[in-house]
Scaffold this motif. Structure first.
Motif, PDB file in Angstrom:
ATOM      1  N   ALA A  36      -0.011 -28.531  -0.687  1.00 20.14           N
ATOM      2  CA  ALA A  36      -0.084 -29.989  -0.798  1.00 20.14           C
ATOM      3  C   ALA A  36       1.127 -30.641  -0.129  1.00 20.14           C
ATOM      4  CB  ALA A  36      -0.166 -30.397  -2.262  1.00 20.14           C
ATOM      5  N   ALA A  37       2.302 -30.043  -0.304  1.00 15.49           N
ATOM      6  CA  ALA A  37       3.507 -30.578   0.336  1.00 15.49           C
ATOM      7  C   ALA A  37       3.377 -30.520   1.855  1.00 15.49           C
ATOM      8  CB  ALA A  37       4.738 -29.799  -0.127  1.00 15.49           C
ATOM      9  N   ASN A  38       2.799 -29.448   2.351  1.00 19.92           N
ATOM     10  CA  ASN A  38       2.605 -29.309   3.799  1.00 19.92           C
ATOM     11  C   ASN A  38       1.688 -30.411   4.321  1.00 19.92           C
ATOM     12  OD1 ASN A  38       2.793 -28.253   6.340  1.00 19.92           O
ATOM     13  ND2 ASN A  38       1.587 -26.436   5.918  1.00 19.92           N
ATOM     14  N   VAL A  39       0.592 -30.661   3.607  1.00 19.87           N
ATOM     15  CA  VAL A  39      -0.328 -31.729   4.003  1.00 19.87           C
ATOM     16  C   VAL A  39       0.370 -33.086   3.884  1.00 19.87           C
ATOM     17  CG1 VAL A  39      -2.465 -32.927   3.371  1.00 19.87           C
ATOM     18  CG2 VAL A  39      -2.408 -30.425   3.444  1.00 19.87           C
ATOM     19  N   GLY A  40       1.131 -33.269   2.803  1.00 20.70           N
ATOM     20  CA  GLY A  40       1.846 -34.522   2.600  1.00 20.70           C
ATOM     21  C   GLY A  40       2.846 -34.816   3.700  1.00 20.70           C
ATOM     22  N   VAL A  41       3.594 -33.799   4.095  1.00 17.82           N
ATOM     23  CA  VAL A  41       4.559 -33.966   5.186  1.00 17.82           C
ATOM     24  C   VAL A  41       3.833 -34.360   6.467  1.00 17.82           C
ATOM     25  CG1 VAL A  41       6.083 -32.672   6.745  1.00 17.82           C
ATOM     26  CG2 VAL A  41       6.410 -32.525   4.289  1.00 17.82           C
ATOM     27  N   GLY A  42       2.699 -33.705   6.720  1.00 15.64           N
ATOM     28  CA  GLY A  42       1.927 -34.021   7.912  1.00 15.64           C
ATOM     29  C   GLY A  42       1.467 -35.464   7.936  1.00 15.64           C
ATOM     30  N   ALA A  43       1.178 -36.015   6.767  1.00 18.52           N
ATOM     31  CA  ALA A  43       0.664 -37.385   6.688  1.00 18.52           C
ATOM     32  C   ALA A  43       1.765 -38.440   6.561  1.00 18.52           C
ATOM     33  CB  ALA A  43      -0.288 -37.501   5.493  1.00 18.52           C
ATOM     34  N   LEU A  44       2.897 -38.065   5.951  1.00 23.56           N
ATOM     35  CA  LEU A  44       3.892 -39.076   5.602  1.00 23.56           C
ATOM     36  C   LEU A  44       5.148 -39.105   6.466  1.00 23.56           C
ATOM     37  CD1 LEU A  44       3.681 -38.686   1.715  1.00 23.56           C
ATOM     38  CD2 LEU A  44       2.587 -40.420   3.154  1.00 23.56           C
ATOM     39  N   VAL A  45       5.491 -38.005   7.101  1.00 24.03           N
ATOM     40  CA  VAL A  45       6.728 -37.963   7.892  1.00 24.03           C
ATOM     41  C   VAL A  45       6.415 -38.377   9.325  1.00 24.03           C
ATOM     42  CG1 VAL A  45       8.589 -36.478   8.735  1.00 24.03           C
ATOM     43  CG2 VAL A  45       7.731 -36.203   6.397  1.00 24.03           C
ATOM     44  N   ALA A  46       7.103 -39.407   9.773  1.00 26.62           N
ATOM     45  CA  ALA A  46       6.827 -39.952  11.103  1.00 26.62           C
ATOM     46  C   ALA A  46       7.555 -39.197  12.208  1.00 26.62           C
ATOM     47  CB  ALA A  46       7.216 -41.435  11.144  1.00 26.62           C
ATOM     48  N   ASP A  47       8.762 -38.756  11.950  1.00 25.49           N
ATOM     49  CA  ASP A  47       9.555 -38.055  12.961  1.00 25.49           C
ATOM     50  C   ASP A  47       8.934 -36.691  13.250  1.00 25.49           C
ATOM     51  OD1 ASP A  47      11.572 -37.095  14.639  1.00 25.49           O
ATOM     52  OD2 ASP A  47      12.863 -36.511  12.959  1.00 25.49           O
ATOM     53  N   PRO A  48       8.444 -36.459  14.472  1.00 30.04           N
ATOM     54  CA  PRO A  48       7.754 -35.193  14.784  1.00 30.04           C
ATOM     55  C   PRO A  48       8.620 -33.951  14.570  1.00 30.04           C
ATOM     56  CG  PRO A  48       7.503 -36.763  16.594  1.00 30.04           C
ATOM     57  CD  PRO A  48       8.451 -37.363  15.604  1.00 30.04           C
ATOM     58  N   GLU A  49       9.905 -34.046  14.877  1.00 26.77           N
ATOM     59  CA  GLU A  49      10.793 -32.890  14.708  1.00 26.77           C
ATOM     60  C   GLU A  49      10.985 -32.559  13.226  1.00 26.77           C
ATOM     61  OE1 GLU A  49      15.378 -31.750  15.621  1.00 26.77           O
ATOM     62  OE2 GLU A  49      14.278 -32.778  17.214  1.00 26.77           O
ATOM     63  N   ALA A  50      11.219 -33.578  12.409  1.00 23.55           N
ATOM     64  CA  ALA A  50      11.383 -33.363  10.967  1.00 23.55           C
ATOM     65  C   ALA A  50      10.082 -32.854  10.357  1.00 23.55           C
ATOM     66  CB  ALA A  50      11.825 -34.657  10.287  1.00 23.55           C
ATOM     67  N   LYS A  51       8.979 -33.434  10.777  1.00 26.03           N
ATOM     68  CA  LYS A  51       7.662 -33.000  10.286  1.00 26.03           C
ATOM     69  C   LYS A  51       7.438 -31.524  10.597  1.00 26.03           C
ATOM     70  CE  LYS A  51       2.866 -33.903  11.451  1.00 26.03           C
ATOM     71  NZ  LYS A  51       1.943 -34.795  12.139  1.00 26.03           N
ATOM     72  N   ASP A  52       7.721 -31.128  11.829  1.00 24.49           N
ATOM     73  CA  ASP A  52       7.540 -29.744  12.251  1.00 24.49           C
ATOM     74  C   ASP A  52       8.417 -28.803  11.430  1.00 24.49           C
ATOM     75  OD1 ASP A  52       6.249 -27.894  14.033  1.00 24.49           O
ATOM     76  OD2 ASP A  52       8.164 -27.704  15.085  1.00 24.49           O
ATOM     77  N   ARG A  53       9.668 -29.162  11.224  1.00 27.55           N
ATOM     78  CA  ARG A  53      10.584 -28.310  10.454  1.00 27.55           C
ATOM     79  C   ARG A  53      10.105 -28.141   9.018  1.00 27.55           C
ATOM     80  NH1 ARG A  53      15.172 -26.611  12.642  1.00 27.55           N
ATOM     81  NH2 ARG A  53      15.867 -27.520  14.583  1.00 27.55           N
ATOM     82  N   TRP A  54       9.719 -29.237   8.374  1.00 26.73           N
ATOM     83  CA  TRP A  54       9.252 -29.140   6.983  1.00 26.73           C
ATOM     84  C   TRP A  54       7.972 -28.315   6.888  1.00 26.73           C
ATOM     85  CZ3 TRP A  54      11.835 -29.486   2.810  1.00 26.73           C
ATOM     86  CH2 TRP A  54      12.954 -30.310   2.736  1.00 26.73           C
ATOM     87  N   GLU A  55       7.048 -28.531   7.808  1.00 28.22           N
ATOM     88  CA  GLU A  55       5.812 -27.745   7.804  1.00 28.22           C
ATOM     89  C   GLU A  55       6.115 -26.260   7.990  1.00 28.22           C
ATOM     90  OE1 GLU A  55       3.430 -29.652  10.828  1.00 28.22           O
ATOM     91  OE2 GLU A  55       2.568 -31.056   9.377  1.00 28.22           O
ATOM     92  N   ASN A  56       7.084 -25.941   8.843  1.00 25.96           N
ATOM     93  CA  ASN A  56       7.471 -24.540   9.042  1.00 25.96           C
ATOM     94  C   ASN A  56       8.068 -23.935   7.773  1.00 25.96           C
ATOM     95  OD1 ASN A  56       6.614 -24.697  11.701  1.00 25.96           O
ATOM     96  ND2 ASN A  56       8.670 -24.980  12.529  1.00 25.96           N
TER      97      ASN A  56
END
Length: 190
Positions: A155-175
């Motif tokens: 759920a956190a992975n999906v949430g980060v994908g939907a809520l984090v605008a910065d592509p680099e930060a989004k990618d790091r959190w998803e990883n």
């Protein structure tokens, strides 16, 4: 235990080989998220080693789910989900490192089906084992906590994908979430 050992060795050795080959940066991916598992195992010798170890893991997964079905005397849906998860893992490992839209599709959905169907099969085995009293309540409780953490990471992975605008930060959190989810998934499935 063999499944867990093969997965841990495959992923981490592939990552080390990819660092050594200059394909990926060095970091602690569970904290820094500088690389995904797929990228860590996509290039050079790391890719070959990953496939060499993960495809047998998929075969072992099939055997484990079929044995679980025998052990729990039924559970066709559980076994089917587990076997489909294993097949998706084999597809993912086979096509990792290849190019083209078809291959990208196979890799992407291979990993999604592996994690998703494997998770559902795990829930089914816990339910069936609990109802049949095939496992001590403490083990079912421990497995339930792992399932809750896995769900939260997903759920956190999906949430980060939907809520984090910065592509680099989004990618790091998803990883980061992917590495932790992978670590929980790589344990013996039953």
């Amino acid at each position: 235990m063999l499944i867990t050992l093969l997965f841990v060795v495959a992923v981490h050795t592939a990552y080390l080989l990819s660092i050594q080959g200059g394909h990926v940066p060095a970091c602690v991916p569970y904290i820094d998220g500088c690389v995904s598992i797929s990228r860590a195992a996509r290039h050079g010798w790391g890719n070959h080693l990953f496939s060499l170890l993960v495809v047998p893991c998929a075969v072992l997964h099939v055997l484990v789910w079929l044995l679980a079905q025998c052990w729990l005397r039924g559970g066709w849906a559980m076994a089917a989900l587990g076997v489909l998860s294993a097949i998706a893992l084999a597809v993912y490992a086979t096509f990792l490192g290849t190019e083209g839209e078809t291959y990208r599709f196979l890799r992407r959905y291979g990993v999604v089906v592996y994690f998703g169907f494997g998770y559902l099969a795990q829930l089914a085995v816990m339910r069936r084992a609990s109802r049949r009293q095939a496992l001590p309540a403490s083990i079912v409780a421990w497995m339930s906590w792992i399932a809750v953490v896995m769900l939260a990471l997903g759920a956190a992975n999906v949430g980060v994908g939907a809520l984090v605008a910065d592509p680099e930060a989004k990618d790091r959190w998803e990883n980061v979430f992917e590495w932790w989810l992978g670590l929980l998934t790589w344990r013996d499935p039953v």
